[in-house]
Design a protein around this motif. Structure first.
Motif, PDB file in Angstrom:
ATOM      1  N   UNK A 111      14.102  48.509  98.511  1.00 24.63           N
ATOM      2  CA  UNK A 111      15.079  48.897  97.473  1.00 24.63           C
ATOM      3  C   UNK A 111      14.703  50.233  96.828  1.00 24.63           C
ATOM      4  N   UNK A 112      13.495  50.669  97.132  1.00 25.64           N
ATOM      5  CA  UNK A 112      12.991  51.945  96.632  1.00 25.64           C
ATOM      6  C   UNK A 112      13.110  52.070  95.112  1.00 25.64           C
ATOM      7  N   UNK A 113      12.637  51.057  94.425  1.00 23.69           N
ATOM      8  CA  UNK A 113      12.654  51.092  92.959  1.00 23.69           C
ATOM      9  C   UNK A 113      11.792  52.220  92.423  1.00 23.69           C
ATOM     10  N   UNK A 114      10.807  52.632  93.235  1.00 24.11           N
ATOM     11  CA  UNK A 114       9.932  53.712  92.781  1.00 24.11           C
ATOM     12  C   UNK A 114      10.710  55.018  92.646  1.00 24.11           C
ATOM     13  N   UNK A 115      11.612  55.248  93.613  1.00 28.32           N
ATOM     14  CA  UNK A 115      12.398  56.484  93.580  1.00 28.32           C
ATOM     15  C   UNK A 115      13.278  56.510  92.325  1.00 28.32           C
ATOM     16  N   UNK A 116      13.861  55.346  92.039  1.00 23.99           N
ATOM     17  CA  UNK A 116      14.682  55.245  90.821  1.00 23.99           C
ATOM     18  C   UNK A 116      13.861  55.543  89.573  1.00 23.99           C
ATOM     19  N   UNK A 117      12.619  55.030  89.591  1.00 23.28           N
ATOM     20  CA  UNK A 117      11.782  55.157  88.393  1.00 23.28           C
ATOM     21  C   UNK A 117      11.351  56.593  88.135  1.00 23.28           C
ATOM     22  N   UNK A 118      11.266  57.406  89.191  1.00 26.13           N
ATOM     23  CA  UNK A 118      10.719  58.759  89.037  1.00 26.13           C
ATOM     24  C   UNK A 118      11.809  59.717  88.603  1.00 26.13           C
ATOM     25  N   UNK A 119      11.700  60.209  87.348  1.00 26.06           N
ATOM     26  CA  UNK A 119      12.768  61.105  86.900  1.00 26.06           C
ATOM     27  C   UNK A 119      12.522  62.529  87.349  1.00 26.06           C
ATOM     28  N   UNK A 120      11.427  62.762  88.089  1.00 25.96           N
ATOM     29  CA  UNK A 120      11.176  64.125  88.565  1.00 25.96           C
ATOM     30  C   UNK A 120      11.404  64.248  90.079  1.00 25.96           C
ATOM     31  N   UNK A 121      11.947  63.208  90.673  1.00 27.04           N
ATOM     32  CA  UNK A 121      12.227  63.210  92.113  1.00 27.04           C
ATOM     33  C   UNK A 121      11.012  63.644  92.950  1.00 27.04           C
ATOM     34  N   UNK A 122       9.864  63.132  92.556  1.00 25.57           N
ATOM     35  CA  UNK A 122       8.644  63.573  93.237  1.00 25.57           C
ATOM     36  C   UNK A 122       8.378  62.792  94.521  1.00 25.57           C
ATOM     37  N   UNK A 123       9.029  61.657  94.695  1.00 27.71           N
ATOM     38  CA  UNK A 123       8.741  60.839  95.864  1.00 27.71           C
ATOM     39  C   UNK A 123       9.484  61.373  97.084  1.00 27.71           C
ATOM     40  N   UNK A 124       8.714  61.520  98.171  1.00 24.43           N
ATOM     41  CA  UNK A 124       9.293  62.136  99.369  1.00 24.43           C
ATOM     42  C   UNK A 124       8.777  61.380 100.595  1.00 24.43           C
ATOM     43  N   UNK A 125       9.570  60.424 101.069  1.00 31.05           N
ATOM     44  CA  UNK A 125       9.134  59.616 102.202  1.00 31.05           C
ATOM     45  C   UNK A 125       9.064  60.422 103.496  1.00 31.05           C
ATOM     46  N   UNK A 126       9.640  61.601 103.492  1.00 31.92           N
ATOM     47  CA  UNK A 126       9.691  62.398 104.720  1.00 31.92           C
ATOM     48  C   UNK A 126       8.560  63.428 104.795  1.00 31.92           C
ATOM     49  N   UNK A 127       7.701  63.419 103.778  1.00 34.60           N
ATOM     50  CA  UNK A 127       6.634  64.416 103.760  1.00 34.60           C
ATOM     51  C   UNK A 127       5.803  64.347 105.045  1.00 34.60           C
ATOM     52  N   UNK A 128       5.462  65.530 105.569  1.00 34.77           N
ATOM     53  CA  UNK A 128       4.684  65.584 106.817  1.00 34.77           C
ATOM     54  C   UNK A 128       3.311  66.212 106.547  1.00 34.77           C
ATOM     55  N   UNK A 129       2.409  65.911 107.451  1.00 35.12           N
ATOM     56  CA  UNK A 129       1.095  66.543 107.361  1.00 35.12           C
ATOM     57  C   UNK A 129       1.250  68.043 107.583  1.00 35.12           C
ATOM     58  N   UNK A 130       0.497  68.861 106.818  1.00 35.22           N
ATOM     59  CA  UNK A 130       0.543  70.306 107.037  1.00 35.22           C
ATOM     60  C   UNK A 130      -0.861  70.795 107.352  1.00 35.22           C
TER      61      UNK A 130
END
Lengths: 670, 300, 216, 169
Positions: free
Chosen positions: A310-329
């Protein structure tokens, strides 16, 4: 200007050193000098007590002037120790510093042999080889390279933190790379520190935030060094930055996402609390973690496993910091020097099954107890055992995985003191009877003995005897339902059975599991134990055999906090010395091509790991870029036409060494 | 591959049931076993107290014979008795590790026209059954699972240390694994490798009996129905001295002590007599366990 | 032979043994020691590891018999190293060692403690140091003789000769057990023998020196 | 423990030439020194930067000049200070070994060892082992053999010379 001399008449000055008694007691130094005097081209042959002393070095200068010497040989210790000293002396005397050859008759002769006749014979042979060789020496120019002032520090424990801050405060740009999600290392897990009993967090966390906020420090956590190329002054380092699935720039560490995670309770073993508590898939190692940024564990996060959270964490973050697509750099940086402070790992107590760790719940490792007594630990500092009880008797077993040839033979140096500290804390928290089972108490630091004294006065039990076993085998009613420690009280000479409620295993310090890989990555050496090897055990404790790479802290050997900090400061100072000098002198032992002999066969091209050799297609000849050549000589040995040579290691030098070494013996002739 | 079998002196007298059950079980599992021809005593722990060179030489003769009697590249020699297993593997190891021992012993063998080249692997049946034959294959042949039987596996000392490499010297599990496959429940107890005193029961009896008392009491205290052993001397000590222990220390111990091979044989459906069950002082009562639903109990 | 009385010690299973109350003069003069003893024993017991003992007491604590010993194994090692030859060879400790190797596998210095004990037993037997009628060395000797003769050992014969030489009354005490074993076929009367006894005679040392080779 | 082998001549001692790389094996030899690990005085060390610098000709020359054995020491595979010099060494030395065999030089006379900077103990062991092996093998004495061969050839040379003279005459 030195370096003008030619290979005209060879006039050799020979000096043999007694090194106090170090050489003299096994090698007949006088006989060596007398022998050398009779060898061809030797004009002066002297013995002296300490050649490396000032008068010893001046002796060379006087003789050069008086006897017009143009070659110098010193027979003393290892060239790895004093070759530089004597080359400087030779240069001071007005000769090209490379008109010098050193003979190792200490490490290679007097220290490893006992028979004077055989040792003296060997010394003579080596001297003869040097006399043959030095005639072929030619003047060379020294090589210099510039030092990039940027520094890489690997490892964000107390040693890495201290080194990074020292350098940054001196105005140097530092990149600090840490594998975990936070800096702080082992020290961040400790409760109090010995012998002053000040709280570890109180003295560490300010330094951690200084690192985070320092304008000269780039902090990369959750990152690992992937490759290192180049050489002293000019390293190119690639760093792999693992995805946290959180945008580090946006996250402010409010931890709302953790609160709102669909997991109501943590289910995953918490690494920071060494498994004594559970964490959620989205977590922060501990409240003062630096940087204060959460991360997501894809192994347990539902979104990663099924894509149906349900991705409640994404809802909780008001800075949109969560990024499930982040890749290794992978980032690339250029630095001139590197400090390795990769730390240690604690001994796995399961390797000594007689102590029952992993079998009896109330057997703990010392690191677990650090968390257990810590106010921010899993029990809020209350000493509650795994079975819910509070201990009335505690046994602390010293030297678990230390001083034991079946596991680790070295003394881990810190366990005695932290055991004393834990004994004090456990007594303070629970008023339990505390027994220390030790082999020897090693309290050899400033005010450490005083701390031991204090513990004795607190009526902590000290039983001198290594524990044989911890069992639940009860032979008396008083032992029922408890853990029984069996050891010989060697001071009294009687075997004792001590029933306790809690056992603390003072686990030793080991090299990190991947120390071998890290060593290879940075091209340095390890000691047999697996700790990084310093260049000299006394005189170069933070240098390595690779120029520009320094080591600090427990990656070099077991160390407590004061020693780690001192070493980190030393490593930073060594790096600063290099940076502020601006350049470094390199051995002029590079390879070169004698164009007339080169047939352009390209054999050498594949032999060079540094791509220093190219083929001039116009001339159809090989050419060597001296700036890239490191002087291994592999191409020299591989050239089928004998067209490649190496300064300082020319074929004729080595052949003449051989002819000197193997001068015909009576047995050889008819 | 054929295993060579070294019985040792005890398996021909006090430990006869061990030999009988071992041979029966290996037959049932179809593992070929050939007795080492003209073997001699290993020397046990006594011989080395008189003369070490002779002790090694005595043991080495068996190794040399084994090498000569096998055509395999590496010779697998099974020694079921703890003392034999220890002495033979120690000899094997020291011949390899210490050139001076090797020189002396080969000189001694040479006088008898023998030579040892270092090809023998000394094995304990526990090791062979679990690591060569395999638990899964044993499991497939179980006819009467020993369900509900609680077994204290007792290894004693010399089968697991210091030369054995197949298991931990203080906390071995090989026998426990076998017992589990048989359907029984191995109990967890900390004394499984604590010494039974060996020949002390015959020499300094008080010390010997106390050791056995501690072992038996603990097995009983942890509700074991039976103690399983893998050594003739351990079996003898634990079994035969129970009445005396009860008398001297006012205990009430009455627990059967059997060889692990006997338990295996029963589970595999072998004949009771062929397993030497009649040689035990107290036969384990397994009827209710083996045939819970009143199935025909021909073996019992 | 019953257990001699060690000082006030309580054993694992709770037996208490009376303490001795005597004034004993205890001092050791360096001139009374055999200073090479330690190195000699170390050489006999594979490697110089004995000398690296740190006196941690693991051996004593692992030993299931240490509480019957007059000196714990750790003390035996210390005394051997320092040359207390007579005390060591006269000790009961070396005879109580049942070769279970518990100490050896746990020794942090990997000292071959069992081999040390064997070396000391050999020395004591060859010098006749052991107490009269102590059955252990007698057992070793009888065992040795029997194997020398037949190549194999027949346990019944061994036990009979042991009891005859140490304590004939013991035989009566053991008779009941013997009978129970006998009816179960566990005491054999026939002697087991090796065919090629000539090989054995060739292998074993032709002329036996009087001592184990430590002294001299 | 190591029983002395019978020596061919009372004064003869095997001579070993040891080429050690600067970073691993030479450092290990230094460590053996610092740790006072006593060993046979039969090896003479020549320091090179990398075992890759060692030209097979050096080894042949050493034998030709009277060495009874040659020891070459480098970093462990994967640990070379110059990344892969020791692999090149390994390749070359495999060929050299085959060649030595064809010359009738026993394989124990040439030994390639990987010894890291921390393995002082290994330096001691290898030198001791090799010394013992060479003692068993006896002297190689190539210089003397060369001289003997020359002597054998002498009459032939004389014969040739006289035939030539005769032809001239």
């Amino acid at each position: 200007m030195p370096g003008k001399q030619t290979n005209g008449e060879i006039r050799i000055g020979f000096y043999v050193c007694h090194c106090g008694h170090n050489i003299g007691q096994t090698v007949d130094v006088k006989a060596v000098a007398a022998y050398a005097e009779k060898l061809p081209h030797v004009v002066v042959a002297r013995e002296y007590k300490y050649m490396c002393s000032d008068p010893g070095q001046e002796l060379i200068g006087e003789d050069v002037r008086a006897s017009k010497l143009n070659r110098i040989i010193v027979a003393s210790c290892s060239p790895l120790l004093h070759e530089h000293t004597f080359r400087t002396a030779v240069e001071k005397a007005g000769l090209n510093p490379f008109f010098f050859q050193m003979v190792n008759i200490r490490e290679n002769v007097s220290w490893v042999h006992t028979d004077t006749a055989a040792a003296t014979q060997k010394a003579n042979d080596l001297v003869r080889a040097a006399v043959h060789r030095v005639a072929h020496h030619v003047p060379l120019e020294k090589k210099h390279v510039a030092i990039d002032p940027a520094v890489l520090v690997v490892g964000g424990g107390i040693a890495g933190i201290h080194a990074a801050l020292t350098l940054a405060n001196a105005g140097k740009k530092v990149t600090l790379v840490e594998r975990e999600a936070t800096i702080g290392g082992h020290m961040a897990k400790f409760d109090k520190t010995f012998p002053t009993l000040d709280c570890a967090a109180c003295i560490l966390t300010p330094k951690m935030s200084q690192v985070k906020n320092h304008p000269n420090i780039t902090l990369w956590t959750y990152s690992e060094v992937a490759s290192v190329e180049g050489f002293v002054g000019n390293y190119t380092v690639r760093v792999r930055r693992k995805p946290r699935y959180i945008n580090e720039e946006l996250c402010v560490g409010c931890m709302e996402c953790i609160e709102k995670c669909v997991y109501k309770e943590g289910k995953t073993s918490d690494e920071f609390n060494v498994g004594l508590s559970k964490r959620k898939p989205v977590y922060i190692p501990f409240p003062q973690a630096t940087p204060q940024v959460v991360l997501i564990d894809p192994e347990v996060c539902i979104e990663f496993k099924s894509g149906k959270c349900k991705k409640t964490c994404v809802e909780a973050c008001d800075r949109d910091a969560i990024d499930f697509k982040q890749k290794e750099t992978v980032e690339e940086i250029r630095v001139g020097t590197i400090i390795l402070a990769t730390g240690f790992k604690t001994f796995d107590a399961r390797r000594v099954p007689v102590y029952g760790y992993g079998k009896y719940p109330n057997v703990y490792t010392s690191l677990e107890v650090e968390r257990l007594v810590n106010a921010s630990g899993p029990t809020g500092g209350e000493l509650i055992l795994r079975d819910g009880r509070r201990p009335k008797t505690v046994g602390i077993i010293h030297c678990v995985g230390s001083r034991d040839k079946n596991t680790n033979r070295w003394c881990s140096r810190t366990c005695c003191m932290y055991s004393l500290k834990l004994a004090h804390l456990l007594k303070e928290h629970t008023d339990a009877e505390v027994y220390n089972f030790y082999i020897d108490i090693r309290a050899a630091g400033k005010t450490y003995e005083e701390f031991y004294d204090k513990l004795l006065e607190e009526n902590i039990h000290f039983i001198r005897g290594r524990v044989a076993e911890v069992t639940d085998w009860a032979v008396r009613p008083s032992e029922e339902g408890r853990l029984v420690i069996r050891a010989e009280d060697t001071m009294i000479g009687i075997v004792r059975r001590v029933p306790v409620d809690m056992v603390v295993l003072a686990v030793g310090m080991e090299p990190q599991t991947d120390a071998g890989d890290v060593r290879r990555l940075f091209n340095i050496s390890c000691s047999t134990e697996g700790f990084f090897l310093e260049r000299h055990p006394k005189l170069a404790p933070v240098d390595t055999f690779t120029d520009g790479i320094f080591i600090a802290g427990a990656c070099q050997g077991p160390k407590d906090i004061p020693d780690s900090v001192a070493q980190a400061g030393a490593a930073a100072a060594q790096a600063l010395a290099l940076i502020d000098r601006g350049e470094i002198e390199l051995e002029p032992n590079t390879a070169y091509v004698e164009a007339e002999l080169c047939s352009g066969c390209k054999t050498c091209l594949g032999l060079c790991p540094y791509h220093a050799i190219t083929r001039n297609e116009e001339l159809k000849k090989a050419e060597i870029n001296e700036a890239l050549c490191k002087g291994c000589g592999t191409c020299v040995a591989g050239c089928p036409s004998g067209a490649i040579h190496q300064h300082l290691f020319e074929d004729d030098m080595i052949f003449s060494e051989l002819s000197g070494l193997l001068e015909p013996q009576p047995a050889d002739c008819c | 591959m054929t295993y060579l079998y070294y019985p040792g002196c005890s398996l021909r007298s006090t430990g006869r049931a061990y030999e009988e059950s071992l041979l029966t079980v290996f037959r049932a599992l179809e593992i070929p076993l050939k007795e080492l021809d003209d073997w001699n005593c290993c020397g046990a722990t006594s011989y080395v107290s008189i003369d070490e060179t002779d002790a090694f030489a005595l043991a080495a003769r068996n190794l040399a014979l084994a090498e000569a009697q096998s055509s395999d590249g590496s010779v697998q020699l099974i020694a079921p008795c703890s003392a034999c297993y220890l002495v033979l593997s120690k000899t094997e190891r020291y011949l390899e590790d210490y050139p001076d021992v090797n020189a002396k012993i080969n000189a001694a063998l040479d006088r008898a026209g023998l030579r040892y080249h270092g090809k023998v692997d000394v094995r304990h049946p526990l090791d062979v059954l679990v690591n060569d034959f395999g638990l899964e294959k044993i499991a497939k042949r179980i006819k009467h699972p020993l369900t509900g039987l609680e077994v204290a596996c007792y290894y004693g000392c010399q089968t697991v240390r210091p030369f054995a490499t197949y298991d931990h010297p203080q906390y071995p599990e090989t026998m426990d694994k076998i017992v589990k496959v048989l359907g029984a429940e191995p109990i967890d107890w900390p004394l499984k490798t604590r010494c039974c005193g060996g020949s002390l029961t015959g020499t300094i009896q008080e010390a010997g009996l106390r050791l056995n008392r501690a072992l038996l009491k603990e097995a009983k205290g942890r509700d074991a129905d039976l103690v399983a052993t893998c050594c003739p001397l351990c079996q003898h000590n634990l079994e035969c001295y129970q009445p005396r222990i009860n008398r001297m220390y006012d205990e009430d111990i009455d627990i059967p002590v059997a060889y692990f091979t006997q338990l295996m044989g029963i589970a595999l459906g072998c004949d009771e007599r062929e397993l030497g069950m009649h040689r035990l002082m107290k036969k384990p009562s397994l009827k209710h366990i083996m045939h819970p639903k009143g199935a025909s109990a021909n073996a019992w | 032979m019953s257990l001699p009385t060690p000082p006030a010690v309580q054993s694992d299973d709770g037996a208490s043994i009376e303490s001795m109350k005597q004034v004993v003069r205890r001092i050791k003069f360096e001139s009374e020691l055999d200073l090479e003893f330690g190195e000699r024993v170390a050489a006999k017991a594979y490697g110089q590891k004995l000398l690296s003992c740190i006196q941690c007491g693991t051996c004593s604590a692992t030993c299931p018999l240490s509480h019957y010993m007059d000196y714990t194994p750790r003390k035996i090692i210390a005394m051997t190293r320092e040359g207390f030859r007579e005390e060591v060879l006269n000790s009961l400790t070396i005879w109580l060692c049942s070769s279970c190797y518990a100490c050896q596998v746990q020794c942090p210095r990997q000292i071959h403690i069992t081999d040390v004990m064997y070396a000391l037993k050999r020395e004591a037997i060859s010098l006749g140091f052991y107490p009269r009628r102590l059955p252990i060395p007698v057992l070793a000797r009888e065992f040795f003789k029997r194997v020398l003769k037949d190549g194999r050992n027949t346990e019944s014969w061994l036990l009979i000769s042991l009891y005859l030489r140490t304590n004939p009354f013991r035989m009566l005490k053991e008779a009941m057990l013997g009978l129970r074993l006998f009816v179960r076929g566990r005491l054999t009367v026939g002697r087991e023998r090796v065919r090629r006894r000539d090989q054995l005679r060739a292998i074993l040392t032709p002329e036996r020196p009087k001592n184990g080779g430590l002294v001299k | 423990m190591n029983e002395q082998q019978p020596q061919p001549a009372p004064s003869w001692e095997p001579r070993i030439v040891a080429f050690f790389c600067n970073w691993c094996t030479y450092t290990a030899a230094d460590l053996a020194g610092v740790s006072r690990l006593r060993h046979a005085p039969n090896a003479r060390i020549i320091r090179v930067m990398c075992s890759g610098r060692v030209d097979p000709q050096f080894i042949l020359e050493a034998f030709a000049r009277g060495a009874d054995g040659v020891l070459l020491g480098g970093c462990h595979p994967g640990d070379c200070h110059y990344m892969e010099g020791n692999y090149k060494t390994l390749r070359r030395m495999e060929l050299l070994k085959r060649m030595l065999a064809q010359f009738g030089i026993e394989e124990q006379r040439f030994r390639l060892e990987w010894i890291s900077a921390s393995e002082g103990e290994r330096v001691k062991t290898v030198i001791n082992e090799m010394t013992e092996q060479l003692r068993t093998l006896g002297p190689l004495a190539l210089p003397r053999r060369f001289a003997d061969w020359d002597k054998e050839l002498e009459p032939l040379a004389h014969a040739l010379a006289s035939t030539e003279e005769a032809a001239h005459a």
